[in-house]
Design a protein around this motif. Structure first.
Motif, PDB file in Angstrom:
ATOM      1  N   ALA A 134      99.466 106.251  75.784  1.00 57.02           N
ATOM      2  CA  ALA A 134      98.600 105.094  76.030  1.00 57.02           C
ATOM      3  C   ALA A 134      97.179 105.538  76.367  1.00 57.02           C
ATOM      4  CB  ALA A 134      99.175 104.238  77.156  1.00 57.02           C
ATOM      5  N   GLY A 135      97.063 106.556  77.249  1.00 52.06           N
ATOM      6  CA  GLY A 135      95.739 107.061  77.612  1.00 52.06           C
ATOM      7  C   GLY A 135      94.987 107.588  76.411  1.00 52.06           C
ATOM      8  N   MET A 136      95.680 108.303  75.526  1.00 51.64           N
ATOM      9  CA  MET A 136      95.040 108.797  74.310  1.00 51.64           C
ATOM     10  C   MET A 136      94.600 107.639  73.415  1.00 51.64           C
ATOM     11  SD  MET A 136      97.541 112.041  73.495  1.00 51.64           S
ATOM     12  CE  MET A 136      96.739 112.470  71.936  1.00 51.64           C
ATOM     13  N   GLY A 137      95.407 106.564  73.388  1.00 53.62           N
ATOM     14  CA  GLY A 137      95.027 105.391  72.596  1.00 53.62           C
ATOM     15  C   GLY A 137      93.766 104.733  73.121  1.00 53.62           C
ATOM     16  N   PHE A 138      93.648 104.635  74.455  1.00 54.71           N
ATOM     17  CA  PHE A 138      92.442 104.051  75.029  1.00 54.71           C
ATOM     18  C   PHE A 138      91.213 104.904  74.690  1.00 54.71           C
ATOM     19  CE2 PHE A 138      95.459 102.308  78.427  1.00 54.71           C
ATOM     20  CZ  PHE A 138      95.559 101.075  77.797  1.00 54.71           C
ATOM     21  N   LEU A 139      91.386 106.226  74.740  1.00 52.49           N
ATOM     22  CA  LEU A 139      90.272 107.102  74.382  1.00 52.49           C
ATOM     23  C   LEU A 139      89.975 107.012  72.895  1.00 52.49           C
ATOM     24  CD1 LEU A 139      88.197 109.231  75.179  1.00 52.49           C
ATOM     25  CD2 LEU A 139      89.943 110.986  74.776  1.00 52.49           C
ATOM     26  N   GLY A 140      91.024 106.905  72.068  1.00 46.39           N
ATOM     27  CA  GLY A 140      90.809 106.761  70.628  1.00 46.39           C
ATOM     28  C   GLY A 140      89.999 105.524  70.307  1.00 46.39           C
ATOM     29  N   HIS A 141      90.279 104.434  71.001  1.00 48.28           N
ATOM     30  CA  HIS A 141      89.506 103.197  70.840  1.00 48.28           C
ATOM     31  C   HIS A 141      88.039 103.448  71.146  1.00 48.28           C
ATOM     32  CE1 HIS A 141      87.871  99.613  73.100  1.00 48.28           C
ATOM     33  NE2 HIS A 141      88.141  99.044  71.936  1.00 48.28           N
ATOM     34  N   GLU A 142      87.794 104.191  72.213  1.00 49.18           N
ATOM     35  CA  GLU A 142      86.429 104.515  72.624  1.00 49.18           C
ATOM     36  C   GLU A 142      85.746 105.420  71.592  1.00 49.18           C
ATOM     37  OE1 GLU A 142      84.497 106.728  76.526  1.00 49.18           O
ATOM     38  OE2 GLU A 142      86.348 105.560  76.767  1.00 49.18           O
ATOM     39  N   ILE A 143      86.472 106.437  71.147  1.00 44.39           N
ATOM     40  CA  ILE A 143      85.916 107.382  70.170  1.00 44.39           C
ATOM     41  C   ILE A 143      85.507 106.665  68.892  1.00 44.39           C
ATOM     42  CG2 ILE A 143      86.496 109.300  68.625  1.00 44.39           C
ATOM     43  CD1 ILE A 143      88.303 110.374  70.896  1.00 44.39           C
ATOM     44  N   LEU A 144      86.371 105.784  68.395  1.00 40.93           N
ATOM     45  CA  LEU A 144      86.125 105.140  67.105  1.00 40.93           C
ATOM     46  C   LEU A 144      85.077 104.037  67.176  1.00 40.93           C
ATOM     47  CD1 LEU A 144      89.730 105.191  65.642  1.00 40.93           C
ATOM     48  CD2 LEU A 144      87.782 106.603  64.995  1.00 40.93           C
ATOM     49  N   HIS A 145      84.622 103.724  68.379  1.00 39.93           N
ATOM     50  CA  HIS A 145      83.444 102.866  68.522  1.00 39.93           C
ATOM     51  C   HIS A 145      82.161 103.707  68.533  1.00 39.93           C
ATOM     52  CE1 HIS A 145      84.483  98.654  68.869  1.00 39.93           C
ATOM     53  NE2 HIS A 145      85.523  98.942  69.642  1.00 39.93           N
ATOM     54  N   GLY A 146      82.304 105.021  68.449  1.00 33.78           N
ATOM     55  CA  GLY A 146      81.137 105.892  68.396  1.00 33.78           C
ATOM     56  C   GLY A 146      80.477 106.127  69.735  1.00 33.78           C
ATOM     57  N   THR A 147      81.212 105.944  70.835  1.00 32.36           N
ATOM     58  CA  THR A 147      80.599 106.101  72.159  1.00 32.36           C
ATOM     59  C   THR A 147      80.849 107.479  72.773  1.00 32.36           C
ATOM     60  OG1 THR A 147      82.518 105.267  73.384  1.00 32.36           O
ATOM     61  CG2 THR A 147      80.946 103.641  72.559  1.00 32.36           C
ATOM     62  N   VAL A 148      81.618 108.314  72.062  1.00 31.15           N
ATOM     63  CA  VAL A 148      81.911 109.660  72.555  1.00 31.15           C
ATOM     64  C   VAL A 148      81.168 110.693  71.724  1.00 31.15           C
ATOM     65  CG1 VAL A 148      83.732 111.358  73.007  1.00 31.15           C
ATOM     66  CG2 VAL A 148      84.165 108.924  73.411  1.00 31.15           C
ATOM     67  N   VAL A 149      81.292 110.594  70.423  1.00 28.69           N
ATOM     68  CA  VAL A 149      80.536 111.425  69.476  1.00 28.69           C
ATOM     69  C   VAL A 149      80.046 110.520  68.355  1.00 28.69           C
ATOM     70  CG1 VAL A 149      81.761 113.579  69.968  1.00 28.69           C
ATOM     71  CG2 VAL A 149      82.633 112.030  68.202  1.00 28.69           C
ATOM     72  N   ARG A 150      78.971 110.900  67.703  1.00 30.65           N
ATOM     73  CA  ARG A 150      78.374 110.026  66.686  1.00 30.65           C
ATOM     74  C   ARG A 150      78.620 110.501  65.245  1.00 30.65           C
ATOM     75  NH1 ARG A 150      74.287 107.012  69.493  1.00 30.65           N
ATOM     76  NH2 ARG A 150      75.549 105.846  70.998  1.00 30.65           N
ATOM     77  N   LYS A 151      78.829 111.809  65.030  1.00 30.63           N
ATOM     78  CA  LYS A 151      79.035 112.273  63.663  1.00 30.63           C
ATOM     79  C   LYS A 151      80.296 111.643  63.090  1.00 30.63           C
ATOM     80  CE  LYS A 151      76.629 116.702  64.059  1.00 30.63           C
ATOM     81  NZ  LYS A 151      76.750 118.182  63.957  1.00 30.63           N
ATOM     82  N   PRO A 152      80.197 110.940  61.954  1.00 35.05           N
ATOM     83  CA  PRO A 152      81.356 110.207  61.417  1.00 35.05           C
ATOM     84  C   PRO A 152      82.594 111.061  61.205  1.00 35.05           C
ATOM     85  CG  PRO A 152      79.358 109.485  60.319  1.00 35.05           C
ATOM     86  CD  PRO A 152      78.977 110.675  61.168  1.00 35.05           C
ATOM     87  N   TRP A 153      82.443 112.277  60.644  1.00 37.05           N
ATOM     88  CA  TRP A 153      83.624 113.089  60.362  1.00 37.05           C
ATOM     89  C   TRP A 153      84.306 113.538  61.656  1.00 37.05           C
ATOM     90  CZ3 TRP A 153      84.413 117.991  62.182  1.00 37.05           C
ATOM     91  CH2 TRP A 153      83.298 118.690  62.662  1.00 37.05           C
ATOM     92  N   LEU A 154      83.501 113.863  62.681  1.00 37.12           N
ATOM     93  CA  LEU A 154      84.063 114.295  63.957  1.00 37.12           C
ATOM     94  C   LEU A 154      84.666 113.113  64.699  1.00 37.12           C
ATOM     95  CD1 LEU A 154      84.503 116.573  65.975  1.00 37.12           C
ATOM     96  CD2 LEU A 154      82.211 116.135  66.889  1.00 37.12           C
ATOM     97  N   ARG A 155      83.960 111.985  64.660  1.00 39.24           N
ATOM     98  CA  ARG A 155      84.477 110.752  65.277  1.00 39.24           C
ATOM     99  C   ARG A 155      85.849 110.397  64.707  1.00 39.24           C
ATOM    100  NH1 ARG A 155      81.491 106.299  62.614  1.00 39.24           N
ATOM    101  NH2 ARG A 155      83.106 106.756  61.076  1.00 39.24           N
ATOM    102  N   ASP A 156      85.969 110.405  63.372  1.00 38.69           N
ATOM    103  CA  ASP A 156      87.231 110.023  62.741  1.00 38.69           C
ATOM    104  C   ASP A 156      88.332 111.057  62.966  1.00 38.69           C
ATOM    105  OD1 ASP A 156      85.970 107.754  61.901  1.00 38.69           O
ATOM    106  OD2 ASP A 156      86.113 108.161  59.759  1.00 38.69           O
ATOM    107  N   THR A 157      87.961 112.324  63.008  1.00 35.43           N
ATOM    108  CA  THR A 157      88.961 113.369  63.252  1.00 35.43           C
ATOM    109  C   THR A 157      89.531 113.251  64.659  1.00 35.43           C
ATOM    110  OG1 THR A 157      87.878 114.893  61.708  1.00 35.43           O
ATOM    111  CG2 THR A 157      89.380 115.851  63.334  1.00 35.43           C
ATOM    112  N   LEU A 158      88.637 113.129  65.630  1.00 37.38           N
ATOM    113  CA  LEU A 158      89.090 112.995  67.022  1.00 37.38           C
ATOM    114  C   LEU A 158      89.841 111.679  67.234  1.00 37.38           C
ATOM    115  CD1 LEU A 158      85.901 114.346  68.842  1.00 37.38           C
ATOM    116  CD2 LEU A 158      88.107 115.514  68.601  1.00 37.38           C
ATOM    117  N   GLY A 159      89.365 110.620  66.573  1.00 41.28           N
ATOM    118  CA  GLY A 159      90.043 109.332  66.677  1.00 41.28           C
ATOM    119  C   GLY A 159      91.440 109.386  66.081  1.00 41.28           C
ATOM    120  N   ALA A 160      91.587 110.114  64.980  1.00 38.84           N
ATOM    121  CA  ALA A 160      92.903 110.262  64.346  1.00 38.84           C
ATOM    122  C   ALA A 160      93.864 110.997  65.270  1.00 38.84           C
ATOM    123  CB  ALA A 160      92.763 111.005  63.019  1.00 38.84           C
TER     124      ALA A 160
END
Length: 359
Positions: free
Chosen positions: A69-95
């Protein structure tokens, strides 16, 4: 009806009171995700390599489920671009973050960022909005469900929180896969197939019993934790023609330590004002909202919100009311007569567009 304003209208008034740093990504949030990942991997290894008593394995299941669940909450945050901005890194970390919940980053960004956030609580366009009486009256299965006693429906509705996120993700996949460009569709397929293939293949590595403790029970726990928030985000609020976050969203309050481990996911009205802002700054946003529009802002303790959900039906009638089709009883929504401390109903004529309350 109260005058509604768009989220950009509110954001414009609040933004000038916020520091510039509030709009920058916060990569340090990844340390929390790394901790959850290490806890999950360690727990998997302990379950898989050692032969603990089932009760001990069940404790590991709880730990893994909370980590999912905690990873899911962070994934939500990552995929909004609030953790990293580079699209490939954002999507990789979000995945990686959403891997336990078997949701791919491209599907999530389409379903959640582009559809839900843009059309929040819109009767037709929000994929997460609950149905109206007019809609369910055309669905035979739903008509049968709503013949069940209210308390039975409430029980099964809460029990279903253990699978709702996963089930809704699959529904969103079938709904949106054809809207992706042909060259993108294989990636979307891969992002949903790879997690499932990985988790199912672990049955043959760990054995069925250990797999149940390592993945299946944790998945149910993670679904429940995530859906406990998601179900309170909007389901007590009205359907609205204008995307007004102070009308269509609810912020719940939880102990501060819970906000820490859940990455401030409880601040949901704030999130809908500034989805591109790190939740680290949502307490500050909340402070300004409450100073400017205290009469419009909705917040309540998580427990109270869940209790209100239990005591109200999930069918909308003319957008601002919640109706129980079985008994013809109607309840207000937040801002339109619903008192979470004293939930009351009234008997109505449930003919769409011709409502007459009967005292």
């Amino acid at each position: 009806m109260k005058e509604l304003h768009s989220f950009s209208w509110y954001a414009k008034h609040v933004k000038k009171h916020l520091p510039k740093d509030a709009f920058k990504p916060v990569p340090a949030r990844l340390f929390g995700g790394l901790a959850y990942l290490l806890i999950t991997v360690t727990s998997f290894l302990l379950i898989g390599l050692l032969n603990f008593h089932p009760l001990i394995n069940l404790l590991f299941s709880v730990v893994i489920g909370c980590s999912f669940a905690g990873m899911g909450f962070l994934g939500h945050e990552i995929l909004h671009g609030t953790v990293v901005r580079k699209p490939w890194l954002r999507d990789t970390l979000g995945a990686i973050a959403f891997f336990p919940l078997t949701t791919g980053p491209k599907l999530w960004r389409k379903w959640h960022n582009m559809e839900h956030h843009v059309h929040t609580q819109h009767e037709e366009n929000d994929p997460d909005a609950w149905p109206t009486l007019e809609k369910i009256s055309k669905m035979k299965a739903f008509r049968w469900v709503y013949r069940l006693p209210f308390s039975v429906r409430a029980f099964f509705s809460f029990a279903s929180l253990t699978v709702q996120f996963t089930a809704h993700s699959m529904k969103m996949f079938t709904m949106y896969i054809k809207e992706f460009k042909p060259k993108t569709q294989p990636k979307v397929w891969l992002q949903i197939a790879l997690p499932w293939a990985t988790w199912i293949s672990l049955i043959f590595v760990m054995g069925l019993e250990k797999w149940i403790f390592a993945f299946l029970i944790p998945l149910l726990i993670a679904n429940f934790i995530v859906m406990a928030y998601i179900s309170t985000n909007h389901r007590l609020n009205p359907l609205v023609p204008v995307n007004d976050p102070l009308a269509n969203s609810l912020t719940v309050t939880v102990p501060k330590w819970v906000d820490v481990i859940h990455f401030n996911f409880s601040y949901h009205t704030e999130h809908h004002l500034f989805p591109g802002m790190s939740p680290k700054y949502y307490p500050l946003v909340k402070k300004h909202i409450k100073e400017m529009w205290p009469e419009r802002y909705h917040e309540m303790p998580m427990g109270k919100a869940l209790k209100a959900l239990w005591n109200t039906p999930r069918v909308y009638f003319e957008n601002y009311e919640l109706v129980d089709p079985n008994h013809g009883t109607m309840y207000g929504s937040l801002g339109y007569g619903l008192d979470p401390d004293n939930v009351k109903s009234k008997t109505v004529s449930t003919t769409p567009k011709n409502t007459k309350a009967q005292e």
